[in-house]
Design a protein around this motif. Structure first.
Motif, short mmCIF file in Angstrom:
data_model
loop_
_atom_site.label_atom_id
_atom_site.label_comp_id
_atom_site.label_asym_id
_atom_site.label_seq_id
_atom_site.Cartn_x
_atom_site.Cartn_y
_atom_site.Cartn_z
N GLY A 93 21.29 59.05 30.79
CA GLY A 93 21.89 60.35 30.37
C GLY A 93 20.83 60.81 29.04
O GLY A 93 20.41 61.77 28.82
N SER A 97 18.54 63.76 28.79
CA SER A 97 18.34 64.94 27.65
C SER A 97 17.02 65.01 26.97
O SER A 97 16.58 66.08 26.78
N ARG A 369 23.29 63.09 22.82
CA ARG A 369 23.17 62.33 23.95
C ARG A 369 22.90 60.71 23.44
O ARG A 369 23.53 59.65 23.99
N ASP A 374 28.37 63.98 22.79
CA ASP A 374 28.16 65.13 23.68
C ASP A 374 29.27 64.37 25.03
O ASP A 374 29.43 65.15 26.02
N ARG A 378 29.99 67.00 28.34
CA ARG A 378 29.61 66.92 29.52
C ARG A 378 30.92 66.61 30.54
O ARG A 378 30.29 66.84 32.03
N TYR A 383 30.06 72.83 29.72
CA TYR A 383 28.75 72.00 30.34
C TYR A 383 28.23 72.80 31.53
O TYR A 383 26.89 72.53 31.51
#
Length: 407
Positions: A93, A97, A369, A374, A378, A383
């Motif tokens: 992730g 990001s 991230r 977050d 997400r 999101y």
């Protein structure tokens, strides 16, 4: 040790209660997770008595049941697997990001480069300007302010950004206070809020915003000018090259992301939130003008410092600084405006922060991230809507919220 003796006894003497009595003598201190003392047993111990002891110890946790032990081991393995998977997801992730931020910044640079070259060409053709249009324009302005470079700097870093801020927010305030035009209100993120905005609450916000601009932002720009002057004149006769200006904007953006994220999280510390940052979060559904509605200390450390520090460190030309200040003010206004409008950057990320308080602290989301701030975002509908809207259908209609129970 006692549990092992019990288990051994049960295995070797199952069904033999009439065998000779077993004598157990123990003088050493007996210690378990729940008892401490002296245990001395010389009386006969029956199998039933030991079974009863086993049951009591099992309840106390001193002698775990094999089946429970197996299930616990399985759960432990599952937890370890889940943690490993979570770490892998977080790593993936984070990289995702970072790539998204790189795409956003890179696309912006390419867009500005193409737009700048195209605009220059069209302006040169329209006005019949010779040579470098922007340099000629700057030279005329430089000669006009000859000997008054400080005034030229303040015009570029105070007057122009302020006009841009209030022009954009003036249009948004018209929609917020009147609900017109209705085709814009269709794009409101929190449909049941600010429809219209409360007049008294808005007046209080406007007072604070004006105070911050006059008594915090303006002095900060004066300090920035004198700090920059130590290295070079920010109002020199030569403009920076277009590509260097774009490189500066990239550096400014990275510095803003880092400084804003950590200063913002600092103001969410319980000892600071109630006294300083809570004022900004009075607006759980923000509007554009509250981008700079904050306590003076927060406005200085979290709003101004991340934006001002870049041009000061690079001793940037006033043209780059002016462009950066304008972009920063427009960007934070969009993030707070409460409308997910077509062909504008998505404000879903920061709007979710105002809604939930403990999510989405940064600008681009890279550090969120990295730190896992977050995670709830997400998993939300916001999101799913966090993208550039290229059509005219509001995302609240194409990606509706899940109906609540009973609806």
């Amino acid at each position: 040790m006692y549990c092992l003796l019990v288990a051994s006894f049960l295995q070797t003497h199952r069904g033999e209660e009439n065998k000779p009595d077993l004598k157990i003598t123990r003088q050493a201190p007996f210690t378990s997770g729940y008892h401490t003392g002296q245990l001395t047993r010389k009386e006969p111990i029956s199998v039933a008595h030991l079974s009863d002891n086993k049951a009591r110890l099992k309840q106390a946790g001193s002698c775990p049941d094999p089946e429970q032990h197996g299930s616990r081991a399985a759960r432990t393995e599952d937890m370890r697997g889940s943690q490993t998977s979570s770490r892998q997801d977080a790593s993936g992730g984070l990289w995702d990001s970072v790539k998204k931020a790189a795409v956003v910044i890179g696309s912006g640079i390419l867009f500005l480069a193409a737009f700048g070259n195209s605009l220059t060409w069209h302006l040169q053709k329209f006005w019949g300007a010779s040579g470098d249009f922007w340099q000629n324009l700057w030279t005329k302005l430089y000669v006009m302010f000859e000997g008054h470079n400080e005034a030229l700097f303040y015009m570029g870093t105070m007057l122009v950004p302020t006009v841009v801020f209030w022009s954009f927010n003036g249009l948004l305030l018209l929609v917020d206070t009147t609900g017109r035009p209705s085709f814009i209100t269709r794009y409101r993120i929190q449909a049941d809020k600010n429809n219209p905005v409360e007049p008294e609450k808005l007046r209080q916000a406007l007072k604070t915003v004006l105070f911050n601009q006059l008594f915090i932002s303006a002095p900060a720009v004066v300090v920035a000018y004198h700090l920059t002057r130590w290295r070079r004149d920010p109002c020199g006769p030569e403009l920076p090259t277009f590509h260097w200006a774009l490189a500066e904007l990239t550096i400014f953006s990275i510095l803003e992301e880092v400084l804003f994220y950590y200063s913002h999280r600092l103001f969410h510390h319980p000892n600071l939130y109630k006294r300083f940052h809570k004022q900004h979060h009075e607006w759980t559904a923000p509007i554009g003008v509250v981008a700079t509605y904050a306590h003076p200390l927060e406005h200085t450390l979290s709003n101004l410092l991340p934006v001002v520090i870049g041009p000061v460190l690079l001793a940037s030309h006033v043209s780059s600084t002016c462009m950066w200040y304008c972009l920063a003010l427009v960007s934070t206004t969009i993030s707070h405006c409460g409308y997910h409008l077509p062909f504008l950057p998505s404000p879903e990320f920061h709007d979710f922060h105002h809604l939930r308080f403990n999510q989405c602290f940064g600008v681009f989301g890279v550090l969120d991230r990295l730190h896992g701030t977050d995670a709830k975002f997400r998993q939300s509908k916001q999101y799913e809507r966090h993208a550039l809207l290229t059509g005219l259908t509001p995302l609240t209609e194409s990606i509706p919220d899940v109906p609540k129970k009973g609806q």
